[in-house]
Design a protein around this motif. Sequence first.
Motif, PDB file in Angstrom:
ATOM      1  N   GLU A  64      36.231  -6.203 -35.080  1.00 18.46           N
ATOM      2  CA  GLU A  64      36.402  -7.210 -36.124  1.00 18.46           C
ATOM      3  C   GLU A  64      37.470  -6.833 -37.148  1.00 18.46           C
ATOM      4  O   GLU A  64      38.062  -7.708 -37.786  1.00 18.46           O
ATOM      5  CB  GLU A  64      35.062  -7.451 -36.823  1.00 18.46           C
ATOM      6  CG  GLU A  64      34.028  -8.116 -35.910  1.00 18.46           C
ATOM      7  CD  GLU A  64      32.645  -8.169 -36.533  1.00 18.46           C
ATOM      8  OE1 GLU A  64      32.438  -7.485 -37.571  1.00 18.46           O
ATOM      9  OE2 GLU A  64      31.763  -8.874 -35.993  1.00 18.46           O
ATOM     10  N   SER A  65      37.734  -5.549 -37.318  1.00 20.42           N
ATOM     11  CA  SER A  65      38.672  -5.111 -38.350  1.00 20.42           C
ATOM     12  C   SER A  65      40.062  -4.782 -37.818  1.00 20.42           C
ATOM     13  O   SER A  65      40.984  -4.558 -38.600  1.00 20.42           O
ATOM     14  CB  SER A  65      38.116  -3.877 -39.069  1.00 20.42           C
ATOM     15  OG  SER A  65      37.955  -2.789 -38.173  1.00 20.42           O
ATOM     16  N   VAL A  96      35.147 -10.561 -25.981  1.00 18.71           N
ATOM     17  CA  VAL A  96      35.963 -10.955 -27.124  1.00 18.71           C
ATOM     18  C   VAL A  96      37.180 -11.729 -26.639  1.00 18.71           C
ATOM     19  O   VAL A  96      37.824 -11.336 -25.664  1.00 18.71           O
ATOM     20  CB  VAL A  96      36.448  -9.722 -27.925  1.00 18.71           C
ATOM     21  CG1 VAL A  96      37.123 -10.160 -29.219  1.00 18.71           C
ATOM     22  CG2 VAL A  96      35.297  -8.781 -28.208  1.00 18.71           C
ATOM     23  N   ARG A 104      37.750 -12.881 -31.555  1.00 18.88           N
ATOM     24  CA  ARG A 104      36.593 -13.759 -31.732  1.00 18.88           C
ATOM     25  C   ARG A 104      35.542 -13.367 -30.711  1.00 18.88           C
ATOM     26  O   ARG A 104      35.754 -13.490 -29.504  1.00 18.88           O
ATOM     27  CB  ARG A 104      36.987 -15.224 -31.554  1.00 18.88           C
ATOM     28  CG  ARG A 104      35.853 -16.206 -31.832  1.00 18.88           C
ATOM     29  CD  ARG A 104      36.389 -17.631 -31.929  1.00 18.88           C
ATOM     30  NE  ARG A 104      36.906 -18.096 -30.651  1.00 18.88           N
ATOM     31  CZ  ARG A 104      36.204 -18.816 -29.780  1.00 18.88           C
ATOM     32  NH1 ARG A 104      34.951 -19.150 -30.057  1.00 18.88           N
ATOM     33  NH2 ARG A 104      36.745 -19.218 -28.652  1.00 18.88           N
ATOM     34  N   GLN A 161      32.395  -3.192 -35.303  1.00 18.22           N
ATOM     35  CA  GLN A 161      33.106  -3.056 -36.573  1.00 18.22           C
ATOM     36  C   GLN A 161      34.608  -2.887 -36.339  1.00 18.22           C
ATOM     37  O   GLN A 161      35.427  -3.510 -37.014  1.00 18.22           O
ATOM     38  CB  GLN A 161      32.558  -1.858 -37.351  1.00 18.22           C
ATOM     39  CG  GLN A 161      33.232  -1.651 -38.702  1.00 18.22           C
ATOM     40  CD  GLN A 161      32.731  -0.403 -39.408  1.00 18.22           C
ATOM     41  OE1 GLN A 161      32.283   0.552 -38.766  1.00 18.22           O
ATOM     42  NE2 GLN A 161      32.805  -0.399 -40.726  1.00 18.22           N
TER      43      GLN A 161
END
Length: 215
Positions: free
Chosen positions: A131-132, A152, A141, A128
């Motif tokens: 991604e944020s 990532v 990504r 989380q």
Amino acid sequence: MASIASPSTSCYYRRFSWRSARSPLPTVILSQKHDNSGADQVGRREIILRSSEAAVIGAVFNLSGTKPDYLGVQKSNPGLALCPATKNCVSTSENVSDLTHYAPPWNYNPEGRRGNISREEAMKELLQVIESTKPDKFTPRIVEQTDDYVHVEYETPILGLVDDVEFWFPPGKKPVVEYRSASRLGSFDFDANRKRIKALRLELEKKGWVSENSF
């Protein structure tokens, strides 16, 4: 050397050798030289045009680099890879005496203060935050994910430069997460990788995570 001029700003492209940890690649630096003959502000249309030009340059010269073949949990000595000698990488696998490359692991349940939080729950929290959070406007990504590992790719918004960031939950009962953040190209990163890790840690601290020691 080629130049692209506008009424108030000149944008120069210079070609030089930019070394990666494995092979030399050509690259391009963008620099702007302002004159005082006209308005200092660049119009929105010009900004979009120059961003497009930079994106084309990134594609032509493959500034994203090639994914290193040594990423992932190492088999001979379980853990993430060490950093190259260049100053554009941090890793929990390094020796604590290496002030350039070492970074401390994270603890997602310090002293059991968060009760019986599971590794699966900690992984969800980590994903989380990944991604944020967009440190320095790099776009994250997730390209690989297992029960205990995440890879990532962080890409710059214009030139498409890519940094590889890995997270690993080692086996055992200790609630620890190890990580490695490294640029694919260049020999220094202006502390971009270290700042990225710090930004992620600060967000995780809001959920109760802590760093194993100062960073």
